[in-house]
Motif scaffolding. Sequence first.
Motif, PDB file in Angstrom:
ATOM      1  N   ALA A   1       0.855  -1.192   0.000  1.00 30.48           N
ATOM      2  CA  ALA A   1       0.000   0.000   0.000  1.00 30.48           C
ATOM      3  C   ALA A   1       0.889   1.240   0.000  1.00 30.48           C
ATOM      4  O   ALA A   1       0.912   2.000   0.978  1.00 30.48           O
TER       5      ALA A   1
ATOM      6  N   THR B   1      -0.717   4.796   0.734  1.00 29.88           N
ATOM      7  CA  THR B   1      -1.147   4.965   2.121  1.00 29.88           C
ATOM      8  C   THR B   1       0.012   5.377   3.010  1.00 29.88           C
ATOM      9  O   THR B   1      -0.094   6.335   3.794  1.00 29.88           O
TER      10      THR B   1
ATOM     11  N   SER C   1      -3.628   2.132   8.583  1.00 31.29           N
ATOM     12  CA  SER C   1      -3.277   0.727   8.379  1.00 31.29           C
ATOM     13  C   SER C   1      -4.512  -0.153   8.320  1.00 31.29           C
ATOM     14  O   SER C   1      -4.563  -1.121   7.548  1.00 31.29           O
TER      15      SER C   1
ATOM     16  N   ALA D   1      -4.946   1.234   3.996  1.00 31.46           N
ATOM     17  CA  ALA D   1      -4.080   0.208   3.422  1.00 31.46           C
ATOM     18  C   ALA D   1      -4.899  -0.929   2.828  1.00 31.46           C
ATOM     19  O   ALA D   1      -4.606  -1.432   1.736  1.00 31.46           O
TER      20      ALA D   1
END
Length: 224
Positions: A24, A27, A91, A95
Amino acid sequence: MLAPVKGPRISQARSAVWAYVRSAPGTYLWLGILCATTVAVHHMSPAFEHEFLRRRSTNIHELSTHPVRVLAASAMWTGGGSWLPYAVLYSVFHAQAERWLGTVRWLVVCGAAHVLATLISEGALAWAIADGRAPASAVHTLDVGVSYALAGVVGVLTYRIPTPWRYPYLAAVLLLFAYPLTAGATFTDLGHFVAVLVGLACHPLVGGRQRVRNPKETGAVGPG
């Protein structure tokens, strides 16, 4: 007994974390920028911080004079406070959405939620000012942060969850963001609710991605 060797386990854990971060990139690049800007804000005096953030805020005054600049800049500041909660939320939500949708589609969802929620909520505030229900000074109300984009991603992730669990998740999300509208709602409460609806409206971007996108997540293997 000999103590278990922890070195390989630590190495494996680090590799797993790094693999998750690399899956990711958008992100964690964004999160890194937020870390730097949060540290910068913490080193500013209160008076300078307020003026600095006001010029990067999507308030009515700045939107009417520098709309593109403040729409972009406002998404790079947390407005102070702790950075760690953002690390957790990014997260957990961003993500996952980026890994699932791909970076480009994820960015489209984030951008649409951030821009539309900002314009609609600030438009509602401008209406309240014109109607006398909000003071004229509200045109300078500080409005920076990444919560609208996050709310949009929370909304679009509804389609990532398989049925029947999708419906309790959707009900919880709508209740969480709609409830503040019933109890002394602010323009940011409206913006968050709009952002969730924008995320839900991004269903066309989900085409072909209702199931897990990455075969490694399911253990599936391609043709040898």
